[in-house]
Design a protein around this motif. Structure first.
Motif, PDB file in Angstrom:
ATOM      1  N   VAL A 210       0.797  -1.158   0.080  1.00 35.88           N
ATOM      2  CA  VAL A 210      -0.111   0.164   0.152  1.00 35.88           C
ATOM      3  C   VAL A 210       0.918   1.248  -0.063  1.00 35.88           C
ATOM      4  CG1 VAL A 210      -1.341   1.330   1.516  1.00 35.88           C
ATOM      5  CG2 VAL A 210      -1.992  -1.164   1.268  1.00 35.88           C
ATOM      6  N   ASP A 211       1.943   1.295   0.766  1.00 36.98           N
ATOM      7  CA  ASP A 211       2.788   2.376   0.892  1.00 36.98           C
ATOM      8  C   ASP A 211       3.335   2.634  -0.434  1.00 36.98           C
ATOM      9  OD1 ASP A 211       2.551   2.880   3.426  1.00 36.98           O
ATOM     10  OD2 ASP A 211       4.310   1.690   4.131  1.00 36.98           O
ATOM     11  N   LEU A 212       3.932   1.644  -1.292  1.00 37.57           N
ATOM     12  CA  LEU A 212       4.561   1.798  -2.434  1.00 37.57           C
ATOM     13  C   LEU A 212       3.657   2.200  -3.497  1.00 37.57           C
ATOM     14  CD1 LEU A 212       6.833  -1.390  -2.546  1.00 37.57           C
ATOM     15  CD2 LEU A 212       7.611   1.046  -2.192  1.00 37.57           C
ATOM     16  N   SER A 213       2.327   1.826  -3.496  1.00 41.75           N
ATOM     17  CA  SER A 213       1.624   2.150  -4.478  1.00 41.75           C
ATOM     18  C   SER A 213       0.836   3.551  -4.331  1.00 41.75           C
ATOM     19  CB  SER A 213       0.237   1.078  -4.604  1.00 41.75           C
ATOM     20  OG  SER A 213      -0.352   1.217  -3.159  1.00 41.75           O
ATOM     21  N   GLY A 214       0.915   4.066  -3.160  1.00 40.67           N
ATOM     22  CA  GLY A 214       0.640   5.329  -2.927  1.00 40.67           C
ATOM     23  C   GLY A 214       1.837   6.209  -2.804  1.00 40.67           C
ATOM     24  N   ARG A 215       2.831   6.157  -3.419  1.00 42.34           N
ATOM     25  CA  ARG A 215       4.076   7.028  -2.974  1.00 42.34           C
ATOM     26  C   ARG A 215       4.417   7.502  -4.379  1.00 42.34           C
ATOM     27  NH1 ARG A 215       6.134   7.991   1.619  1.00 42.34           N
ATOM     28  NH2 ARG A 215       4.888   6.439   2.263  1.00 42.34           N
ATOM     29  N   ASP A 216       5.169   8.598  -4.382  1.00 40.14           N
ATOM     30  CA  ASP A 216       5.850   9.133  -5.469  1.00 40.14           C
ATOM     31  C   ASP A 216       7.171   8.627  -5.502  1.00 40.14           C
ATOM     32  OD1 ASP A 216       6.640  11.021  -7.815  1.00 40.14           O
ATOM     33  OD2 ASP A 216       7.674  12.149  -5.995  1.00 40.14           O
ATOM     34  N   ASN A 223       1.211  10.279  -3.427  1.00 42.59           N
ATOM     35  CA  ASN A 223       0.783  10.590  -4.750  1.00 42.59           C
ATOM     36  C   ASN A 223      -0.864  10.986  -4.824  1.00 42.59           C
ATOM     37  OD1 ASN A 223      -0.594   8.050  -4.718  1.00 42.59           O
ATOM     38  ND2 ASN A 223       1.245   7.221  -5.969  1.00 42.59           N
ATOM     39  N   ARG A 224      -1.236  11.227  -6.095  1.00 44.23           N
ATOM     40  CA  ARG A 224      -2.599  11.662  -6.284  1.00 44.23           C
ATOM     41  C   ARG A 224      -3.491  10.358  -5.789  1.00 44.23           C
ATOM     42  NH1 ARG A 224      -5.537  14.970  -9.678  1.00 44.23           N
ATOM     43  NH2 ARG A 224      -3.880  15.685 -10.424  1.00 44.23           N
ATOM     44  N   ALA A 225      -3.313   9.111  -6.067  1.00 43.27           N
ATOM     45  CA  ALA A 225      -4.174   8.192  -5.387  1.00 43.27           C
ATOM     46  C   ALA A 225      -4.095   8.023  -3.874  1.00 43.27           C
ATOM     47  CB  ALA A 225      -3.473   6.710  -5.909  1.00 43.27           C
ATOM     48  N   GLN A 229      -7.637   9.007  -1.578  1.00 38.37           N
ATOM     49  CA  GLN A 229      -8.053   7.862  -0.628  1.00 38.37           C
ATOM     50  C   GLN A 229      -8.294   8.672   0.668  1.00 38.37           C
ATOM     51  OE1 GLN A 229      -8.961   4.723  -1.542  1.00 38.37           O
ATOM     52  NE2 GLN A 229      -9.832   4.806   0.586  1.00 38.37           N
ATOM     53  N   HIS A 230      -7.249   9.421   0.968  1.00 37.63           N
ATOM     54  CA  HIS A 230      -6.975   9.912   2.471  1.00 37.63           C
ATOM     55  C   HIS A 230      -7.642  11.210   2.931  1.00 37.63           C
ATOM     56  CE1 HIS A 230      -4.084   6.607   2.340  1.00 37.63           C
ATOM     57  NE2 HIS A 230      -3.965   6.695   3.628  1.00 37.63           N
ATOM     58  N   ALA A 231      -7.871  12.084   1.620  1.00 40.39           N
ATOM     59  CA  ALA A 231      -8.184  13.449   2.005  1.00 40.39           C
ATOM     60  C   ALA A 231      -9.696  13.575   2.682  1.00 40.39           C
ATOM     61  CB  ALA A 231      -8.231  14.184   0.875  1.00 40.39           C
ATOM     62  N   PRO A 232     -10.872  12.560   1.998  1.00 39.50           N
ATOM     63  CA  PRO A 232     -12.071  12.564   2.524  1.00 39.50           C
ATOM     64  C   PRO A 232     -11.973  12.191   3.980  1.00 39.50           C
ATOM     65  CG  PRO A 232     -11.913  11.338   0.223  1.00 39.50           C
ATOM     66  CD  PRO A 232     -10.486  11.658   0.823  1.00 39.50           C
ATOM     67  N   ARG A 290       2.392  15.068  -3.786  1.00 36.19           N
ATOM     68  CA  ARG A 290       2.817  15.359  -5.132  1.00 36.19           C
ATOM     69  C   ARG A 290       2.014  14.788  -6.294  1.00 36.19           C
ATOM     70  NH1 ARG A 290       7.834  13.464  -8.923  1.00 36.19           N
ATOM     71  NH2 ARG A 290       8.016  15.338 -10.483  1.00 36.19           N
ATOM     72  N   ILE A 291       1.070  15.723  -6.894  1.00 33.52           N
ATOM     73  CA  ILE A 291       0.024  15.022  -7.679  1.00 33.52           C
ATOM     74  C   ILE A 291       0.481  15.057  -9.160  1.00 33.52           C
ATOM     75  CG2 ILE A 291      -1.797  15.499  -6.046  1.00 33.52           C
ATOM     76  CD1 ILE A 291      -2.597  17.965  -7.849  1.00 33.52           C
ATOM     77  N   GLY A 292       1.318  15.681  -9.529  1.00 37.26           N
ATOM     78  CA  GLY A 292       1.830  16.003 -11.096  1.00 37.26           C
ATOM     79  C   GLY A 292       3.460  16.338 -11.061  1.00 37.26           C
ATOM     80  N   GLY A 293       3.893  16.670 -12.341  1.00 42.67           N
ATOM     81  CA  GLY A 293       5.193  16.985 -12.547  1.00 42.67           C
ATOM     82  C   GLY A 293       5.625  17.906 -11.423  1.00 42.67           C
ATOM     83  N   GLN A 294       5.099  19.174 -11.485  1.00 50.15           N
ATOM     84  CA  GLN A 294       5.655  20.042 -10.381  1.00 50.15           C
ATOM     85  C   GLN A 294       4.627  20.649  -9.573  1.00 50.15           C
ATOM     86  OE1 GLN A 294       5.973  20.464 -13.830  1.00 50.15           O
ATOM     87  NE2 GLN A 294       4.880  22.185 -14.411  1.00 50.15           N
TER      88      GLN A 294
END
Length: 377
Positions: A210-216, A223-225, A229-232, A290-294
């Motif tokens: 889970v850590d690896l799939s949700g990390r930049d 990351n965005r995923a 998942q967590h912001a709500p 981090r949700i995008g390039g910069q």
């Protein structure tokens, strides 16, 4: 969200710490699956009194067995109804797992009233301990696996000691179950401990995935995923506690120029540098993604005004620093623009807040960049 740790301390922290939100969501589904399995097995238990009756057992044995089977089915339906209301009852996995272990112990105690050796050497009933421990892996909570394994070891150890001591110097024995030995009981306790370790290993491995799939990969940030998942959950906590929360959307200014003048590696250093600077301003229960390039998203537990002051102070400080240099070693200016959105005035969900923050970010870009905007023009 902290970087995953592979040290021994990191493993212990993962198992004893509160499970990741994604793991809790998966665990709630696992609890429902366990409840359905328990309900199905309880229906099969109803057959046992019938088998006992056909086998010539006494009326008392059949009646007691039928009463236990009916009780097990009623409880299974109660646990199933509670499990359908996912994550409404944080205590539910501990209650159901304690029930599974204690019911197994109760059956062994009832066996011991007839034949002590049956309670100590029964393979079928004892394996329900192993099954209960194994099922904790579906709940994806290391603390639960350790608790259930420890409970099984303690209950069975107390039962074994009481039965072995109750027979004096003679070891419990019967024609159908043989002789119960101390070494055999120690082996069973070790097997319970080993199953607990296996369940913990499965939970830890799931948490790592889970850590690896949700990390930049570049910065190690969520990351965005992960954010979606967590912001709500963070918004719900803020609403329940009556606390302010501000979402900030941040974008580096002129990042293409940095890549062109200094190269991709320098661009990566710039991304990592701004990520580290942003992390230093975070307080407890705040997050950076981090949700995008910069592009980065901050969730700050403060009103929009305070969030503006914190980000603008960082923006001014960065103007005087040199995080990246060009190919000739000359420092390149690095700045950012940001838009802020306050929860709940600017939106009641993540999508709405991101939309407002993005609109204000574009407003800052049009106004000349290197700005933080908290209001619409």
């Amino acid at each position: 969200m902290r970087a995953p740790q592979r040290t021994r301390q990191g493993v212990v922290a993962t198992l004893f710490g509160r499970a990741d939100e994604v793991m809790l969501e998966l665990g709630a589904g696992g609890e429902l699956m366990v409840a359905r399995v328990r309900a199905a097995l309880s229906l099969l238990i109803l057959l046992l009194p019938l088998i006992a009756a056909s086998g010539g057992h006494g009326t008392r044995t059949v009646v007691v067995g039928l009463a236990l089977a009916v009780f097990a089915n009623l409880m299974a339906q109660v646990w199933l109804a509670l499990a359908r209301r996912q994550r409404r009852h944080p205590w539910l996995p501990y209650a159901t797992a304690s029930y599974d272990i204690s019911m197994t112990t109760l059956v062994l105690v009832l066996l011991a009233t007839r034949e002590p050796a049956a309670a100590l050497n029964s393979v079928v009933v004892w394996n329900f301990y192993m099954l209960a421990i194994a099922l904790t892996a579906l709940r994806n909570d290391g603390r639960l696996a350790l608790y259930v394994g420890g409970l099984a070891v303690v209950q069975y150890a107390v039962l074994a000691i009481a039965l072995m001591a109750g027979t004096g110097e003679a070891r419990p024995a019967s024609l159908g179950y043989g002789v119960a030995s101390v070494a055999g009981q120690v082996e069973r306790l070790l097997l319970l401990a080993m199953m607990t370790v296996v369940a913990c290993a499965v939970v830890y491995r799931m948490q790592r995935l889970v850590d690896l799939s949700g990390r930049d990969g570049l910065t190690g940030l969520p990351n965005r995923a992960w954010l979606l998942q967590h912001a709500p959950r963070q918004l719900a906590d803020s609403r329940r506690e009556g606390r302010s929360l501000t979402l900030g959307l941040l974008d580096l200014d002129g990042f293409r120029r940095i890549n062109a003048d200094a190269g991709p590696r320098a661009g990566d250093r710039a991304i990592r540098g701004i990520a580290l600077r942003l992390q230093t301003m975070l307080e407890d229960d705040e997050s950076l993604s981090r949700i995008g390039g910069q592009e980065f998203v901050l969730l700050l537990r403060c009103p929009a005004g305070s969030a503006w002051e914190r980000l603008d102070r960082l923006r001014r400080d960065m103007c005087n620093e040199s995080l990246v240099v060009d190919r000739d070693g000359r420092p390149l200016p690095l700045s950012f623009s940001a838009g802020l959105a306050a929860f709940p005035p600017d939106g009641g969900d993540v999508s709405a807040l991101l939309g407002v923050a993005d609109r204000r970010l574009q407003q800052a870009k049009r106004a000349g960049r290197n700005r933080v905007e908290a209001r619409d023009a």
